[in-house]
Design a protein around this motif. Structure first.
Motif, short mmCIF file in Angstrom:
data_model
loop_
_atom_site.label_atom_id
_atom_site.label_comp_id
_atom_site.label_asym_id
_atom_site.label_seq_id
_atom_site.Cartn_x
_atom_site.Cartn_y
_atom_site.Cartn_z
N GLY A 88 0.84 -1.46 0.44
CA GLY A 88 0.06 -0.26 0.15
C GLY A 88 0.32 0.68 0.20
N LEU A 89 2.11 0.83 0.60
CA LEU A 89 2.96 2.93 0.15
C LEU A 89 3.63 2.83 -1.00
CD1 LEU A 89 4.95 1.65 3.42
CD2 LEU A 89 4.02 3.21 3.08
N VAL A 90 3.51 2.01 -2.19
CA VAL A 90 3.15 2.33 -3.18
C VAL A 90 3.34 3.87 -3.34
CG1 VAL A 90 3.05 2.18 -5.51
CG2 VAL A 90 4.30 0.25 -3.99
N GLU A 91 1.13 3.61 -2.89
CA GLU A 91 0.62 4.93 -3.42
C GLU A 91 0.83 6.18 -2.52
OE1 GLU A 91 -1.61 5.55 -5.76
OE2 GLU A 91 -0.90 3.52 -6.95
N LEU A 92 0.47 5.74 -1.22
CA LEU A 92 0.59 6.83 -0.65
C LEU A 92 2.33 7.03 -0.42
CD1 LEU A 92 0.14 8.02 2.68
CD2 LEU A 92 1.82 6.06 3.75
N ILE A 93 3.60 7.03 -0.11
CA ILE A 93 4.99 7.18 -0.87
C ILE A 93 4.88 8.66 -1.81
CG2 ILE A 93 7.60 7.17 -1.06
CD1 ILE A 93 6.77 4.49 0.80
N ARG A 94 4.35 8.04 -2.80
CA ARG A 94 4.38 8.77 -4.06
C ARG A 94 4.19 9.85 -4.21
NH1 ARG A 94 -0.89 10.82 -6.05
NH2 ARG A 94 -2.56 8.85 -5.41
N TYR A 95 3.89 10.61 -3.15
CA TYR A 95 3.19 11.68 -2.68
C TYR A 95 4.30 12.50 -2.19
CZ TYR A 95 -1.78 12.18 -3.69
OH TYR A 95 -2.99 12.09 -3.75
N ASP A 96 5.37 11.89 -1.64
CA ASP A 96 6.68 12.75 -1.66
C ASP A 96 7.47 12.83 -2.37
OD1 ASP A 96 9.00 13.56 0.61
OD2 ASP A 96 7.66 13.37 1.58
N LYS A 97 7.84 13.75 -3.11
CA LYS A 97 8.50 13.78 -3.95
C LYS A 97 9.87 13.28 -3.73
CE LYS A 97 7.02 17.45 -6.86
NZ LYS A 97 7.45 19.15 -7.52
N GLY A 98 10.43 13.51 -2.77
CA GLY A 98 11.98 13.29 -2.04
C GLY A 98 12.60 11.46 -1.90
N ILE A 99 11.03 11.09 -0.95
CA ILE A 99 11.28 9.91 -1.04
C ILE A 99 11.22 9.04 -2.07
CG2 ILE A 99 9.92 7.85 0.10
CD1 ILE A 99 8.85 9.66 2.88
N ALA A 100 10.02 9.04 -2.75
CA ALA A 100 10.12 8.21 -4.17
C ALA A 100 11.22 8.82 -5.58
CB ALA A 100 8.90 8.95 -5.06
N ALA A 102 14.28 9.18 -4.08
CA ALA A 102 15.23 8.94 -3.23
C ALA A 102 15.51 6.71 -3.57
CB ALA A 102 15.78 9.20 -2.13
N ILE A 103 13.87 6.67 -4.02
CA ILE A 103 13.73 5.11 -3.89
C ILE A 103 13.82 4.61 -5.78
CG2 ILE A 103 12.01 3.31 -4.32
CD1 ILE A 103 10.99 4.44 -2.02
N ASP A 104 13.91 5.32 -6.15
CA ASP A 104 14.06 5.70 -7.66
C ASP A 104 15.37 5.36 -8.86
OD1 ASP A 104 11.36 5.33 -9.15
OD2 ASP A 104 11.15 6.63 -9.66
N LEU A 309 10.60 21.56 2.67
CA LEU A 309 9.60 20.55 1.46
C LEU A 309 10.42 19.69 0.85
CD1 LEU A 309 9.58 24.24 1.73
CD2 LEU A 309 8.89 24.45 -0.73
N PRO A 310 9.35 19.15 0.24
CA PRO A 310 9.39 17.43 -0.34
C PRO A 310 10.38 18.30 -1.61
CG PRO A 310 7.35 18.17 -0.37
CD PRO A 310 8.05 19.63 0.34
N ILE A 311 11.33 17.43 -2.08
CA ILE A 311 12.23 17.42 -3.96
C ILE A 311 12.52 16.63 -3.78
CG2 ILE A 311 12.95 20.26 -3.08
CD1 ILE A 311 15.38 18.45 -2.78
N ASN A 312 12.94 16.63 -5.55
CA ASN A 312 12.94 15.77 -6.51
C ASN A 312 14.55 16.51 -6.52
OD1 ASN A 312 14.55 13.76 -8.01
ND2 ASN A 312 12.35 13.87 -9.87
N TYR A 313 15.10 15.85 -5.79
CA TYR A 313 17.33 16.31 -5.54
C TYR A 313 17.23 15.58 -6.82
CZ TYR A 313 21.55 16.07 -4.47
OH TYR A 313 22.96 16.43 -3.76
N PHE A 314 17.27 14.46 -7.60
CA PHE A 314 17.64 13.72 -8.63
C PHE A 314 17.47 14.53 -9.96
CE2 PHE A 314 17.63 10.81 -5.29
CZ PHE A 314 19.42 11.00 -5.15
N ASN A 315 16.58 16.02 -9.69
CA ASN A 315 15.83 16.22 -11.27
C ASN A 315 15.59 17.62 -10.78
OD1 ASN A 315 14.59 17.00 -13.92
ND2 ASN A 315 13.11 16.11 -13.69
N GLN A 316 16.91 18.85 -10.85
CA GLN A 316 16.93 19.79 -10.37
C GLN A 316 17.07 20.95 -11.41
OE1 GLN A 316 19.41 21.20 -7.20
NE2 GLN A 316 19.72 19.27 -6.38
N PRO A 317 16.53 21.89 -12.10
CA PRO A 317 16.63 22.89 -12.60
C PRO A 317 17.38 23.80 -12.20
CG PRO A 317 14.54 23.84 -11.27
CD PRO A 317 15.19 22.50 -10.56
N LYS A 318 18.26 23.98 -14.04
CA LYS A 318 19.60 24.53 -13.58
C LYS A 318 19.48 26.43 -12.59
CE LYS A 318 21.20 22.54 -17.97
NZ LYS A 318 21.31 23.35 -19.52
N GLU A 319 18.11 26.66 -12.99
CA GLU A 319 17.68 28.51 -12.56
C GLU A 319 16.85 27.50 -10.62
OE1 GLU A 319 17.44 31.25 -14.15
OE2 GLU A 319 19.30 31.65 -15.45
#
Length: 443
Positions: A88-100, A102-104, A309-319
């Motif tokens: 069930g955490l597949v559906e729960l965690i995907r709301y948090d960009k950072g955790i999703a 990091a797992i990816d 704030l939650p983020i996608n660390y691995f997909n940051q914009p240049k600016e």
């Protein structure tokens, strides 16, 4: 008036039971739970009435009915769904960009370490760790049919030197998964710069309405943690006479922290940044304080404040830029409500008089509050003071319900026998704003 409102609440309750959870109710519950440490308060040393076991973590229960039909990557889904009871955490965690993210990116470490006590098994299924934070994934097996055990408060993370490196809970999120014999959950804990350490012991207190169970689980980290990236800002903004200095932004794998100072000479207390967001050079939103109802509010770190704030660390914009247009703020002498619970009257409140009535139902203080649809979190979230004795009471829960287009009921549940005399409640969320269009470059 409360009889009429009670009938409305009963209809509201019936509607919720039919459809699961209303989005506004869920968003308010999540944000309340994640923002309990919103900002520093002036607190005197007084006797403390110990909190009840059914603590504010109840406010961050997420029901599966509201998180469906969104795709997640095969890496993310496979890594989590392979754990017993964790599907069930597949559906729960995907709301948090950072955790999703990091797992990816293969930052999740499988552990599956268990401890059993009083017929209940706590299993530490896995962990994600960076320089600033650990996310602990766990399952609980053996609960009674009428209880749900939660990891209460901030768990301890003891290193080899016997020091607790856990500082604060960023989020305590659980999934009430009734379809299996194991219930999955995760706890996100801010840590004190333990990047070079690998051996820890988790000391966790699991609590329900009926009991409290202490666990200890040793574990080691194998995956190398990434250091945080710091971007200096040192820029002061003035919003309707209120001064805020943004010092730096710190990017870790799981979260971004916005560090700032609020001028102590300000005449207003800043309650929250309602529309804060990070955008790229084209104005496209990268993350925000209200991302899917998940915001980490304002937290105190000594004299400074930080907003996570939650983020996608691995997909940051240049600016990258920070933007906001309004902040919740109250005059400093209007940040509380004073009530006489023996007479059930309001003695003091903000000058706009939005609190209309106060009443008691069981162990709940209930306020009729005029707000409209502008407020999405509980008005109160902190401790309650019994003025005569100076006792400080930790609420069991804080809640909010919409009554109609103009009125809310906001409530505070307190331990039995503690509602008495004149009581003071600090306000954490309120529909008053100061406004200014602010845009600051981060990188």
């Amino acid at each position: 008036m409360f009889k009429d409102e009670e009938e409305k609440l009963e209809k509201w309750k019936e509607e919720i039971e039919k459809v699961g959870v209303l989005e506004t109710e869920l968003e308010g519950a999540i944000r309340q739970g994640l923002q309990r440490a919103q900002h520093a308060k002036r607190v005197k040393k007084r006797p403390v009435v110990k909190r009840g076991v059914w603590t504010a973590v109840v406010a961050v229960i997420l029901l599966l009915a509201l998180v469906t039909s969104v795709r997640v990557s095969t890496t993310f889904a496979g890594a989590v769904a392979s754990l017993p009871g964790m599907e069930g955490l597949v559906e729960l965690i995907r709301y948090d960009k950072g955790i999703a993210a990091a797992i990816d990116n293969d930052d999740f470490q499988r552990l599956h370490l268990s401890a059993e006590k009083d017929g209940v098994t706590l299993t530490l299924e896995g962990v994600i760790a960076d320089e600033k934070e650990m996310v602990l994934f766990y399952t609980v097996k053996g609960e009674k049919s009428d209880e749900i055990l939660f990891m209460n408060g901030t768990p301890e993370l003891i290193n080899n030197n016997g020091k607790n490196v856990a500082v604060d809970v960023l989020a305590g999120v659980t999934l009430d998964e009734r379809k299996s014999t194991e219930r999955a959950a995760y706890q996100s804990v801010r840590i004190d710069n333990a990047i070079d350490e690998t051996m820890f012991t988790l000391k966790a207190k699991m609590e329900s309405k009926f009991r409290s169970i202490d666990y200890e689980i040793p574990f080691s980290l194998e995956k190398k943690r990434k250091p945080a990236e710091k971007y200096p800002i040192h820029q002061t903004v003035v919003i309707e006479g209120q001064e805020i200095t943004f010092q730096y932004v710190e990017m870790a794998t799981l979260r971004v922290g916005i560090h700032f100072q609020i001028n102590p000479s300000n005449t207003k207390e800043i309650l929250s940044f309602d529309d804060f967001k990070l955008v790229d050079n084209k104005g496209k939103k990268w993350t925000s304080i209200n991302e899917n109802g998940i915001g980490y509010g304002i937290r105190s770190e000594g004299e400074n404040q930080v907003m996570y704030l939650p983020i996608n660390y691995f997909n940051q914009p240049k600016e990258l830029y920070m933007e906001f247009t309004k902040l919740q703020a109250l005059d400093k002498d209007e940040t509380h409500v004073l009530v006489d619970m023996d007479k059930q009257i309001i003695l003091e409140q903000p000058s706009d008089g939005r609190f209309k009535e106060v009443g008691i139902m069981g162990n709940h203080l209930r306020f009729l509050f005029e707000s409209g649809t502008e407020l999405h979190t509980s008005v109160f979230s902190g401790e309650v003071e019994i003025v005569e004795s100076g006792e400080i009471i930790d609420p069991v829960t804080n809640g909010m319900r919409v009554l109609d287009e103009r009125h809310l009921e906001t409530s505070v549940e307190l331990p039995p026998g503690t509602i008495k005399g004149v009581m003071k409640l600090d306000i954490a969320s309120y529909p008053q704003w100061i406004r200014e269009d602010v845009r600051i470059r981060i990188k």
